[in-house]
Design a protein around this motif. Structure first.
Motif, PDB file in Angstrom:
ATOM      1  N   PRO A 161      -3.972   7.469   1.045  1.00 39.89           N
ATOM      2  CA  PRO A 161      -3.228   6.232   0.820  1.00 39.89           C
ATOM      3  C   PRO A 161      -4.140   5.142   0.261  1.00 39.89           C
ATOM      4  O   PRO A 161      -5.353   5.185   0.455  1.00 39.89           O
ATOM      5  N   GLY A 162      -3.556   4.187  -0.437  1.00 44.90           N
ATOM      6  CA  GLY A 162      -4.370   3.089  -0.934  1.00 44.90           C
ATOM      7  C   GLY A 162      -3.982   2.569  -2.303  1.00 44.90           C
ATOM      8  O   GLY A 162      -4.291   1.426  -2.637  1.00 44.90           O
ATOM      9  N   THR A 163      -3.306   3.393  -3.106  1.00 42.63           N
ATOM     10  CA  THR A 163      -2.822   2.870  -4.382  1.00 42.63           C
ATOM     11  C   THR A 163      -1.890   1.691  -4.096  1.00 42.63           C
ATOM     12  O   THR A 163      -1.067   1.742  -3.191  1.00 42.63           O
ATOM     13  N   ILE A 164      -2.025   0.626  -4.869  1.00 40.37           N
ATOM     14  CA  ILE A 164      -1.236  -0.574  -4.631  1.00 40.37           C
ATOM     15  C   ILE A 164      -0.072  -0.644  -5.613  1.00 40.37           C
ATOM     16  O   ILE A 164      -0.256  -0.524  -6.829  1.00 40.37           O
ATOM     17  N   ASP A 218     -10.611   2.349  -5.721  1.00 39.56           N
ATOM     18  CA  ASP A 218     -11.507   3.031  -4.787  1.00 39.56           C
ATOM     19  C   ASP A 218     -11.418   2.429  -3.388  1.00 39.56           C
ATOM     20  O   ASP A 218     -11.493   3.128  -2.392  1.00 39.56           O
ATOM     21  N   TYR A 219     -11.295   1.095  -3.344  1.00 41.00           N
ATOM     22  CA  TYR A 219     -11.233   0.392  -2.071  1.00 41.00           C
ATOM     23  C   TYR A 219     -10.131  -0.664  -2.102  1.00 41.00           C
ATOM     24  O   TYR A 219      -9.793  -1.204  -3.159  1.00 41.00           O
ATOM     25  N   VAL A 220      -9.616  -0.963  -0.907  1.00 41.99           N
ATOM     26  CA  VAL A 220      -8.626  -2.025  -0.735  1.00 41.99           C
ATOM     27  C   VAL A 220      -9.130  -2.981   0.338  1.00 41.99           C
ATOM     28  O   VAL A 220      -9.659  -2.554   1.370  1.00 41.99           O
ATOM     29  N   ILE A 277       0.840  -1.191   0.000  1.00 40.90           N
ATOM     30  CA  ILE A 277       0.000   0.000   0.000  1.00 40.90           C
ATOM     31  C   ILE A 277       0.874   1.240   0.000  1.00 40.90           C
ATOM     32  O   ILE A 277       1.769   1.377   0.844  1.00 40.90           O
ATOM     33  N   LEU A 278       0.613   2.142  -0.938  1.00 40.45           N
ATOM     34  CA  LEU A 278       1.359   3.388  -1.001  1.00 40.45           C
ATOM     35  C   LEU A 278       0.617   4.475  -0.227  1.00 40.45           C
ATOM     36  O   LEU A 278      -0.603   4.444  -0.078  1.00 40.45           O
ATOM     37  N   GLY A 279       1.374   5.451   0.249  1.00 45.31           N
ATOM     38  CA  GLY A 279       0.781   6.571   0.963  1.00 45.31           C
ATOM     39  C   GLY A 279       0.215   7.607   0.002  1.00 45.31           C
ATOM     40  O   GLY A 279       0.245   7.440  -1.224  1.00 45.31           O
ATOM     41  N   SER A 327       3.599  -7.492   7.935  1.00 39.06           N
ATOM     42  CA  SER A 327       4.808  -6.687   7.778  1.00 39.06           C
ATOM     43  C   SER A 327       5.129  -6.514   6.300  1.00 39.06           C
ATOM     44  O   SER A 327       4.798  -7.363   5.470  1.00 39.06           O
ATOM     45  N   ASP A 328       5.728  -5.406   5.954  1.00 37.31           N
ATOM     46  CA  ASP A 328       6.176  -5.123   4.595  1.00 37.31           C
ATOM     47  C   ASP A 328       5.045  -5.139   3.570  1.00 37.31           C
ATOM     48  O   ASP A 328       5.224  -5.567   2.431  1.00 37.31           O
ATOM     49  N   ILE A 329       3.852  -4.674   3.986  1.00 34.26           N
ATOM     50  CA  ILE A 329       2.764  -4.519   3.006  1.00 34.26           C
ATOM     51  C   ILE A 329       2.324  -3.046   2.934  1.00 34.26           C
ATOM     52  O   ILE A 329       1.271  -2.742   2.392  1.00 34.26           O
ATOM     53  N   GLY A 330       3.132  -2.151   3.499  1.00 34.85           N
ATOM     54  CA  GLY A 330       2.865  -0.724   3.376  1.00 34.85           C
ATOM     55  C   GLY A 330       1.947  -0.143   4.426  1.00 34.85           C
ATOM     56  O   GLY A 330       1.470   0.993   4.273  1.00 34.85           O
ATOM     57  N   LEU A 331       1.706  -0.862   5.515  1.00 33.73           N
ATOM     58  CA  LEU A 331       0.819  -0.326   6.547  1.00 33.73           C
ATOM     59  C   LEU A 331       1.391   0.944   7.182  1.00 33.73           C
ATOM     60  O   LEU A 331       0.639   1.781   7.690  1.00 33.73           O
TER      61      LEU A 331
END
Length: 474
Positions: free
Chosen positions: A127-130, A145-147, A117-119, A282-286
């Protein structure tokens, strides 16, 4: 950058993820799933399906061993473990092919890479663009629009005991073994530990279980657990509870494990570490979001599966609820329906069945009597029906196990608060109780529903009748 924006991007193609994707597609939404391994996730490839395949082979073997009780004398038999593994793999491959077809049929795009997940940026105010990173080093951005985060979990280890995948193994490692160990120590008395204890014992492995807590299966009905322990003891499975291990009393050799402390002294070929599962968070952009984690790293969500970012949801093992495949499916579906429909029904965890595929099987739903009283149901009462009162159960079980069904009832409303069972095929029977709960049925309605005779499900009818003071056979 993907050519067009998706309505929903799902991180993880396991049960929670792909079921949610199908539901979103049914609602007319454009969906993408990002998965860095194989569709189907842990359940299909490393958990439910391969484990239950081995358990079925173990069940058949157990029947062969006890066939004389049914009047069938078997002088010789042998275990072809290679063929057992081949059958397991064939089942997994068949189910995997089916999931691939479902993705195509529902027009869901699959991105085979690692998603993060990008900020927020100049391109997106939130944030939410993958970002999808591929093995060849290339990457791609997927606007949406949604994740839905459905990244699952993996076997947990202990600070002083790490997997070496040779002598210290996980449940995933066990499924890959080409030969059965002669002996094994299972550290952890939860569902995974108990299922492997049961199947390995049937295959002839000497099994020792070590549980740090007061009891194995601490979340289940105490009478059920006691019953299972009695059966395991008769089968030669050794269970040690209230045993705390440390680095000082474990010796790891090249081909064996030694455990020595004041409670026990045991040597085994393998040690299965089954102390729970940790989330893949971990390492998924949280860190690029406001999403909160609890003390164990699980994603915090509200009753609608929303995270602290209102457009980002989470479901399945990564939120740390029941950690069951069918619970994850329900969570994922509930999340999608909240996103795209005016109303949705939040997940009711008291209505989700819990199954343990040991021999004998265990199934439960809702609360035990103790839990009901702690929840202030002052008129809660339990009623027990033994399987020996049910003709079909006696026919099925020549070993005459003392299994039973226990129903917990709120007598002020005649509603079912919970059910616990141990006995033949109870993992199938529990689904009738799940339907009863979903339909808000009463004990009398359960008791007055005509059940075929002889059938195992008559135990549920008798339980309903007993709670209504109309029992016939129990």
């Amino acid at each position: 950058m993907a050519e067009e924006q998706y309505d929903l991007v799902i991180l993880g193609g396991g049960t929670a993820g792909y079921v949610a994707g199908i539901r979103a597609s049914q609602l007319g939404k454009k969906v993408a799933i990002v998965e860095n391994q194989l569709l189907g996730g842990t359940c299909l490839h490393k958990g439910c399906i391969p484990t239950k395949s081995l358990l079925k082979s173990a069940e058949v073997l157990h029947t062969v061993k006890t066939s004389s009780l049914y009047g069938i004398d078997t002088d010789e038999y042998s275990i072809n473990y290679s063929k057992i593994l081949d059958r397991k793999d064939e089942i997994v491959n068949q189910m995997y092919t089916g999931i691939e077809y479902l993705m195509q049929h529902n027009h869901i795009d699959i991105y085979n890479g690692t998603g993060r997940i990008l900020g927020s940026s100049i391109f997106s105010p939130r944030p939410g663009t993958i970002s999808v990173e591929y093995e060849n080093g290339e990457s791609e951005l997927i606007p949406n629009d949604y994740v839905l985060i459905a990244t699952g979990s993996q076997p947990a280890d202990l600070p002083f005991l790490k997997f070496n995948h040779e002598t210290i193994v996980s449940s995933t490692d066990l499924l890959k073994l080409k030969e059965l160990p002669k002996s094994i120590v299972i550290v952890g008395g939860g569902v995974i530990g108990m299922e492997f204890a049961s199947l390995l014992n049937d295959f002839g492995t000497d099994v020792t279980v070590i549980e740090a807590g007061e009891s194995i299966l601490p979340n289940e009905n105490k009478s059920v657990v006691s019953n299972l322990k009695d059966h395991f003891a008769k089968r030669g499975i050794k269970i040690h509870e209230n045993v705390l291990l440390s680095e000082d009393n474990i010796k790891i050799n090249n081909e064996s494990i030694e455990i020595n402390n004041k409670e026990l002294n045991v040597t085994a070929d393998k040690l299965l570490l089954a102390v729970g599962r940790k989330p893949n968070t971990s390492d998924i952009g949280l860190n690029n979001t406001k999403i909160k984690l609890d003390s164990k790293g699980f994603i915090e969500v509200n009753e609608n599966q929303q995270t602290a970012e209102q457009h980002i949801f989470a479901a399945g093992d990564c939120i740390g609820k029941l950690q069951l495949a069918h619970a994850g499916s329900k969570e994922g579906t509930a999340a999608v329906e909240f996103m795209f429909e005016d109303g949705s029904i939040p997940v009711d965890y008291n209505s989700i069945p819990r199954c343990i595929y040991t021999h004998p099987e265990i199934a439960s739903i809702g609360m035990t009597l103790e839990e009901a009283k702690n929840a202030d149901f002052k008129k809660a009462r339990s009623f027990k029906v033994p399987f020996k009162a049910i003709g079909k159960a006696v026919i099925e079980d020549a070993e005459h196990h003392d299994g039973f069904c226990e129903i917990v009832v709120d007598q002020s409303t005649d509603s079912v608060l919970g059910m616990s069972m141990i006995g033949p095929h109870v993992t199938e029977l529990i689904n009738e109780v799940a339907l009863l709960q979903f339909m808000n049925g009463s004990t009398l309605e359960l008791g007055l529903t005509t059940h075929a005779h002889p059938s195992l499900s008559e135990v549920l009818m008798e339980a309903g009748l007993k709670a209504s003071k109309r029992s016939v056979h129990a």
